[in-house]
Design a protein around this motif. Structure first.
Motif, PDB file in Angstrom:
ATOM      1  N   PHE A 125       0.833  -1.203   0.000  1.00 24.27           N
ATOM      2  CA  PHE A 125       0.000   0.000   0.000  1.00 24.27           C
ATOM      3  C   PHE A 125       0.868   1.254   0.000  1.00 24.27           C
ATOM      4  O   PHE A 125       0.634   2.197  -0.764  1.00 24.27           O
ATOM      5  N   HIS A 126       1.871   1.265   0.853  1.00 23.04           N
ATOM      6  CA  HIS A 126       2.765   2.423   0.939  1.00 23.04           C
ATOM      7  C   HIS A 126       3.513   2.648  -0.370  1.00 23.04           C
ATOM      8  O   HIS A 126       3.609   3.786  -0.858  1.00 23.04           O
ATOM      9  N   HIS A 127       4.012   1.586  -0.958  1.00 21.76           N
ATOM     10  CA  HIS A 127       4.788   1.736  -2.187  1.00 21.76           C
ATOM     11  C   HIS A 127       3.905   2.169  -3.355  1.00 21.76           C
ATOM     12  O   HIS A 127       4.299   3.020  -4.161  1.00 21.76           O
ATOM     13  N   TYR A 128       2.698   1.612  -3.443  1.00 24.07           N
ATOM     14  CA  TYR A 128       1.781   2.037  -4.505  1.00 24.07           C
ATOM     15  C   TYR A 128       1.360   3.487  -4.296  1.00 24.07           C
ATOM     16  O   TYR A 128       1.295   4.279  -5.250  1.00 24.07           O
ATOM     17  N   ASP A 129       1.081   3.844  -3.047  1.00 25.30           N
ATOM     18  CA  ASP A 129       0.675   5.212  -2.742  1.00 25.30           C
ATOM     19  C   ASP A 129       1.776   6.198  -3.115  1.00 25.30           C
ATOM     20  O   ASP A 129       1.507   7.276  -3.658  1.00 25.30           O
ATOM     21  N   THR A 130       3.019   5.826  -2.848  1.00 20.78           N
ATOM     22  CA  THR A 130       4.142   6.700  -3.195  1.00 20.78           C
ATOM     23  C   THR A 130       4.240   6.897  -4.701  1.00 20.78           C
ATOM     24  O   THR A 130       4.412   8.023  -5.188  1.00 20.78           O
ATOM     25  N   VAL A 131       4.123   5.809  -5.447  1.00 22.61           N
ATOM     26  CA  VAL A 131       4.197   5.903  -6.909  1.00 22.61           C
ATOM     27  C   VAL A 131       3.080   6.791  -7.446  1.00 22.61           C
ATOM     28  O   VAL A 131       3.310   7.686  -8.277  1.00 22.61           O
ATOM     29  N   TYR A 132       1.867   6.581  -6.969  1.00 27.05           N
ATOM     30  CA  TYR A 132       0.730   7.357  -7.469  1.00 27.05           C
ATOM     31  C   TYR A 132       0.866   8.829  -7.095  1.00 27.05           C
ATOM     32  O   TYR A 132       0.577   9.721  -7.901  1.00 27.05           O
ATOM     33  N   ARG A 133       1.325   9.094  -5.874  1.00 32.18           N
ATOM     34  CA  ARG A 133       1.449  10.479  -5.431  1.00 32.18           C
ATOM     35  C   ARG A 133       2.522  11.222  -6.214  1.00 32.18           C
ATOM     36  O   ARG A 133       2.337  12.391  -6.587  1.00 32.18           O
ATOM     37  N   VAL A 134       3.632  10.572  -6.476  1.00 32.83           N
ATOM     38  CA  VAL A 134       4.688  11.231  -7.244  1.00 32.83           C
ATOM     39  C   VAL A 134       4.192  11.552  -8.649  1.00 32.83           C
ATOM     40  O   VAL A 134       4.487  12.616  -9.204  1.00 32.83           O
ATOM     41  N   ARG A 135       3.424  10.652  -9.224  1.00 39.43           N
ATOM     42  CA  ARG A 135       2.885  10.908 -10.564  1.00 39.43           C
ATOM     43  C   ARG A 135       1.912  12.083 -10.561  1.00 39.43           C
ATOM     44  O   ARG A 135       1.767  12.778 -11.568  1.00 39.43           O
ATOM     45  N   GLN A 136       1.236  12.300  -9.436  1.00 37.92           N
ATOM     46  CA  GLN A 136       0.301  13.414  -9.320  1.00 37.92           C
ATOM     47  C   GLN A 136       0.965  14.663  -8.740  1.00 37.92           C
ATOM     48  O   GLN A 136       0.289  15.647  -8.465  1.00 37.92           O
ATOM     49  N   HIS A 137       2.281  14.601  -8.530  1.00 42.18           N
ATOM     50  CA  HIS A 137       3.038  15.712  -7.950  1.00 42.18           C
ATOM     51  C   HIS A 137       2.585  16.035  -6.528  1.00 42.18           C
ATOM     52  O   HIS A 137       2.678  17.180  -6.081  1.00 42.18           O
ATOM     53  N   VAL A 138       2.073  15.044  -5.831  1.00 41.02           N
ATOM     54  CA  VAL A 138       1.740  15.179  -4.410  1.00 41.02           C
ATOM     55  C   VAL A 138       2.816  14.403  -3.658  1.00 41.02           C
ATOM     56  O   VAL A 138       2.667  13.229  -3.347  1.00 41.02           O
ATOM     57  N   TYR A 139       3.923  15.061  -3.399  1.00 38.38           N
ATOM     58  CA  TYR A 139       5.114  14.362  -2.940  1.00 38.38           C
ATOM     59  C   TYR A 139       5.027  13.976  -1.463  1.00 38.38           C
ATOM     60  O   TYR A 139       4.581  14.764  -0.638  1.00 38.38           O
ATOM     61  N   PRO A 140       5.460  12.758  -1.137  1.00 36.84           N
ATOM     62  CA  PRO A 140       5.475  12.338   0.270  1.00 36.84           C
ATOM     63  C   PRO A 140       6.511  13.137   1.050  1.00 36.84           C
ATOM     64  O   PRO A 140       7.547  13.517   0.502  1.00 36.84           O
ATOM     65  N   PRO A 141       6.258  13.411   2.319  1.00 36.48           N
ATOM     66  CA  PRO A 141       7.221  14.180   3.120  1.00 36.48           C
ATOM     67  C   PRO A 141       8.513  13.402   3.322  1.00 36.48           C
ATOM     68  O   PRO A 141       8.507  12.167   3.358  1.00 36.48           O
ATOM     69  N   PRO A 142       9.634  14.092   3.469  1.00 37.72           N
ATOM     70  CA  PRO A 142      10.928  13.403   3.612  1.00 37.72           C
ATOM     71  C   PRO A 142      11.003  12.481   4.824  1.00 37.72           C
ATOM     72  O   PRO A 142      11.732  11.495   4.809  1.00 37.72           O
ATOM     73  N   TRP A 143      10.237  12.792   5.877  1.00 46.24           N
ATOM     74  CA  TRP A 143      10.330  11.992   7.092  1.00 46.24           C
ATOM     75  C   TRP A 143       9.592  10.664   6.992  1.00 46.24           C
ATOM     76  O   TRP A 143       9.785   9.776   7.835  1.00 46.24           O
ATOM     77  N   LEU A 144       8.753  10.497   5.974  1.00 46.90           N
ATOM     78  CA  LEU A 144       7.894   9.319   5.929  1.00 46.90           C
ATOM     79  C   LEU A 144       8.686   8.025   5.783  1.00 46.90           C
ATOM     80  O   LEU A 144       8.386   7.030   6.450  1.00 46.90           O
ATOM     81  N   ALA A 145       9.688   8.029   4.917  1.00 46.85           N
ATOM     82  CA  ALA A 145      10.473   6.807   4.722  1.00 46.85           C
ATOM     83  C   ALA A 145      11.184   6.403   6.011  1.00 46.85           C
ATOM     84  O   ALA A 145      11.240   5.217   6.359  1.00 46.85           O
ATOM     85  N   SER A 146      11.700   7.397   6.743  1.00 45.37           N
ATOM     86  CA  SER A 146      12.384   7.081   8.000  1.00 45.37           C
ATOM     87  C   SER A 146      11.396   6.600   9.053  1.00 45.37           C
ATOM     88  O   SER A 146      11.665   5.649   9.795  1.00 45.37           O
TER      89      SER A 146
END
Length: 207
Positions: A125-146
């Motif tokens: 879910f997290h990886h798909y959400d990241t891919v979709y958000r980047v494509r929509q230019h809704v970038y995940p915050p830098p702290w999320l991966a950590s």
């Protein structure tokens, strides 16, 4: 399409897809982006795959840490720009290896299969959400991966769970934590993203 700049734009889309944790990022900083990302990722995945085939994920001693530690070789390339022709292969290599380790560790320790799927589902879910958000230019915050521990942190948590004989507990706690974190962050981010509205246009009908 509207770009949402609630968070900084990633320096590379491929880097955003890697999902590195603190340990992997620290290894990348040590080499200051001088190591191309694909060779260490392939080397780490290859050796990790061999270890999993040999059944190391079910070991009762320190050997259970070997797959996670070996894949940390890929961390050396985390600070690279990932602008090579084949660097887009790095995230899929990391995903396949991480998912393979999670499944191998769970089944080798007789973790309830639906629980294994629940944890895999949280990561997917997290990886798909990241891919979709980047494509929509809704970038995940830098702290999320950590905060999500990264692929390296998640593998180490399960490895230590196996070392301590607490693999089912590690699966339960990790799955609950990741689902809570990723769902909460994704929901709040999408709710905060501006929406594009289309005004109705009246079309005159000639008389």
């Amino acid at each position: 399409m509207i770009a949402v700049h609630m968070t900084p734009v990633p320096r590379s889309v491929v880097v955003a897809y890697r999902d590195d944790g603190p340990l992997s990022k620290a290894m990348g900083l040590l080499v200051a982006g001088q190591i191309p990302p694909l060779p260490p990722a392939l080397a780490g995945a290859f050796v990790t795959g061999i270890l999993l085939v040999l059944g190391v994920a079910g070991a009762q001693d320190l050997a259970v840490l070997a797959p996670a530690v070996t894949l940390l070789l890929a961390g050396a390339g985390s600070s690279h720009r990932h602008d090579g022709r084949l660097d887009w292969l790095v995230p899929p290599v990391l995903r396949i290896t991480e998912y393979g380790f999670v499944a191998s560790a769970g089944f080798a320790r007789h973790v309830w299969p639906p629980l294994v799927l629940v944890l895999l589902g949280a990561m997917a879910f997290h990886h798909y959400d990241t891919v979709y958000r980047v494509r929509q230019h809704v970038y995940p915050p830098p702290w999320l991966a950590s905060a999500g521990l990264g692929w390296d942190g998640r593998m180490l948590v399960l490895a230590f769970g196996g070392l301590l004989g607490l693999m089912p507990v590690a699966f339960v706690l990790l799955a609950a934590y990741l689902w809570g974190l990723f769902c909460w962050e994704s929901l709040t981010c999408w709710l905060a993203a501006p929406r594009v509205t289309v005004e109705p246009v009246e079309v005159g009908v000639p008389e």
